[in-house]
Design a protein around this motif. Structure first.
Motif, mmCIF file in Angstrom:
data_model
loop_
_atom_site.group_PDB
_atom_site.id
_atom_site.type_symbol
_atom_site.label_atom_id
_atom_site.label_comp_id
_atom_site.label_asym_id
_atom_site.label_seq_id
_atom_site.Cartn_x
_atom_site.Cartn_y
_atom_site.Cartn_z
ATOM 1 N N ASP A 1 0.808 -1.228 0.000
ATOM 2 C CA ASP A 1 0.000 0.000 0.000
ATOM 3 C C ASP A 1 0.838 1.274 0.000
ATOM 4 O OD1 ASP A 1 -2.374 -1.525 0.020
ATOM 5 O OD2 ASP A 1 -2.229 -1.759 2.190
ATOM 6 N N ARG B 1 2.251 4.685 -2.163
ATOM 7 C CA ARG B 1 1.717 5.636 -3.143
ATOM 8 C C ARG B 1 2.842 6.520 -3.650
ATOM 9 N NH1 ARG B 1 -4.020 6.073 -2.856
ATOM 10 N NH2 ARG B 1 -4.880 5.007 -1.028
ATOM 11 N N SER B 2 2.699 6.985 -4.859
ATOM 12 C CA SER B 2 3.588 8.012 -5.398
ATOM 13 C C SER B 2 2.850 9.339 -5.397
ATOM 14 C CB SER B 2 4.021 7.671 -6.826
ATOM 15 O OG SER B 2 4.798 6.497 -6.846
ATOM 16 N N GLN C 1 8.114 3.534 -8.877
ATOM 17 C CA GLN C 1 7.458 4.539 -8.044
ATOM 18 C C GLN C 1 7.670 5.974 -8.504
ATOM 19 O OE1 GLN C 1 9.867 2.429 -6.900
ATOM 20 N NE2 GLN C 1 11.483 3.590 -5.864
ATOM 21 N N ASP D 1 -0.351 7.010 -14.367
ATOM 22 C CA ASP D 1 -1.486 7.611 -13.674
ATOM 23 C C ASP D 1 -1.882 8.927 -14.338
ATOM 24 O OD1 ASP D 1 -3.237 7.509 -11.152
ATOM 25 O OD2 ASP D 1 -2.326 9.493 -10.961
ATOM 26 N N ASP E 1 5.830 8.553 -1.876
ATOM 27 C CA ASP E 1 5.322 9.372 -0.772
ATOM 28 C C ASP E 1 6.236 9.319 0.442
ATOM 29 O OD1 ASP E 1 4.682 6.725 -0.188
ATOM 30 O OD2 ASP E 1 2.620 7.141 0.406
ATOM 31 N N GLN F 1 -1.805 12.270 -6.093
ATOM 32 C CA GLN F 1 -1.139 11.045 -5.701
ATOM 33 C C GLN F 1 -1.783 9.858 -6.403
ATOM 34 O OE1 GLN F 1 -1.475 10.430 -1.461
ATOM 35 N NE2 GLN F 1 -3.659 10.008 -1.544
ATOM 36 N N THR F 2 -1.027 8.796 -6.524
ATOM 37 C CA THR F 2 -1.517 7.601 -7.194
ATOM 38 C C THR F 2 -2.365 6.761 -6.241
ATOM 39 O OG1 THR F 2 0.345 6.193 -6.557
ATOM 40 C CG2 THR F 2 0.602 7.523 -8.553
ATOM 41 N N ARG F 3 -3.011 5.754 -6.792
ATOM 42 C CA ARG F 3 -3.641 4.734 -5.952
ATOM 43 C C ARG F 3 -2.549 3.890 -5.304
ATOM 44 N NH1 ARG F 3 -5.765 1.614 -10.103
ATOM 45 N NH2 ARG F 3 -4.750 3.027 -11.563
ATOM 46 N N ALA F 4 -2.927 3.149 -4.274
ATOM 47 C CA ALA F 4 -1.966 2.331 -3.535
ATOM 48 C C ALA F 4 -1.469 1.171 -4.389
ATOM 49 C CB ALA F 4 -2.601 1.812 -2.247
ATOM 50 N N TYR F 5 -0.208 0.809 -4.191
ATOM 51 C CA TYR F 5 0.399 -0.321 -4.897
ATOM 52 C C TYR F 5 1.422 -0.982 -3.972
ATOM 53 C CZ TYR F 5 4.036 3.216 -5.707
ATOM 54 O OH TYR F 5 4.973 4.202 -5.538
ATOM 55 N N GLN G 1 -1.269 -1.762 -11.098
ATOM 56 C CA GLN G 1 -0.931 -0.470 -11.711
ATOM 57 C C GLN G 1 0.371 -0.539 -12.494
ATOM 58 O OE1 GLN G 1 -1.733 3.400 -9.561
ATOM 59 N NE2 GLN G 1 -1.812 1.990 -7.818
#
Length: 291
Positions: free
Chosen positions: A96, A98-99, A129, A137, A187, A209-213, A268
């Motif tokens: 989880d 994020r970028s 990342q 994204d 992040d 910010q991106t979705r979690a990965y 992603q």
């Protein structure tokens, strides 16, 4: 490279990439931990993930400590060879993430659409990342690379898949100097750069910010030393942060506990490499070498 194929050794041999000097004491410590618990274990260091993936598919190592991009390289190449890759374990801190895309506080950019015609600083071109995921994204949000904006890559230690954060630090410096209009970073590195003064207070803010990965995992291939792999995984999951023997190693590796591997968090990145064709040539080449 000396062959360490399963037919020539009963040891479980792990591959890892030497992205930092701390890698050696980390794996020396884990080596002693596993051996004192009855697991015949050794490790080999590689200068880049592509060498490691190739070595894994050739049977020179049995477990790979893979970046998320190396996981996709291994998974896809293995499938083309009729084999199956499995992510058996990962750090709690690998889940989880994020970028973020940073802009200068006084830069006048308030919406993603304001990046049209601008320069976006990114990390190394193979960084999930700091390049692949955030650029993909942006494309999902309607801004296409080289059509709507320009990316300026800081290719620090290509082949290490962004594990070395120098490219992200350079991207932030370019942003703050006014040489770029935005910068893509992890992040957690945003917080770290704020703490160490690389991002002065009030100088930059998060635009989006991106979705979690998910990030790294231990990867194995079907049929490679299943009993040793099972014991390796068991010992990892049994490590306790409260154990004074292993706590320094966990601190060096940046985790509190090992958790079971999962692959849902790579969706992603998978979409990003499909969009940019990032690993197509490599996967086809490895397939040819290992056939």
């Amino acid at each position: 490279m000396t062959s360490l194929s399963p037919s020539h050794t009963s040891e479980l041999v792990l591959g890892a990439v030497a992205y930092d000097q701390k890698v050696v004491p980390i794996w020396d410590g884990f080596l002693q931990y596993f051996r004192t618990r009855g697991l015949a274990f050794d490790y080999v260091l590689f200068s880049n993930y592509e060498r490691q993936v190739e070595a894994h598919l050739r049977g020179h190592i049995h477990v790979a400590w893979n970046s998320p991009l190396a996981w996709l390289q291994t998974e896809r190449a293995a499938a083309r060879l009729g084999r199956r890759a499995e992510a058996i374990c990962m750090r709690d801190s690998d889940r989880d993430l994020r970028s973020v895309i940073l802009v200068r506080s006084d830069g006048g950019i308030n919406l993603v659409a304001d990046l049209r015609g601008k320069i976006v600083a990114v990390g190394a071109r193979d960084s999930p990342q700091a390049t692949l995921i955030p650029l993909s994204d942006l494309a999902d949000q309607g801004l296409v690379l080289d059509r709507d904006f320009e990316a300026r890559a800081f290719d620090v230690l290509v082949g290490k898949h962004g594990d070395h954060i120098g490219g992200e630090r350079d991207a932030v410096r370019a942003l703050l100097r006014g040489e770029a209009d935005a910068a893509c970073i992890l992040d957690a590195n945003h917080l770290a750069f704020a703490r160490d003064g690389s991002i002065p207070p009030s100088s930059a803010r998060v635009l989006t910010q991106t979705r979690a990965y998910d990030h790294c995992n231990f990867t194995v291939l079907d049929g490679d030393q299943p009993e040793n792999v099972a014991r390796f995984r068991e010992l990892l999951l049994a490590m306790s942060y409260g154990d004074p023997e292993v706590r320094p190693l966990l601190d060096l590796e940046g985790l509190k506990e090992w958790v079971p591997g999962r692959v849902s968090g790579y969706a992603q990145l998978s979409a990003a490499v499909d969009r940019f064709g990032t690993i197509d040539t490599f996967v086809a080449g490895v397939e040819a070498l290992c056939t």
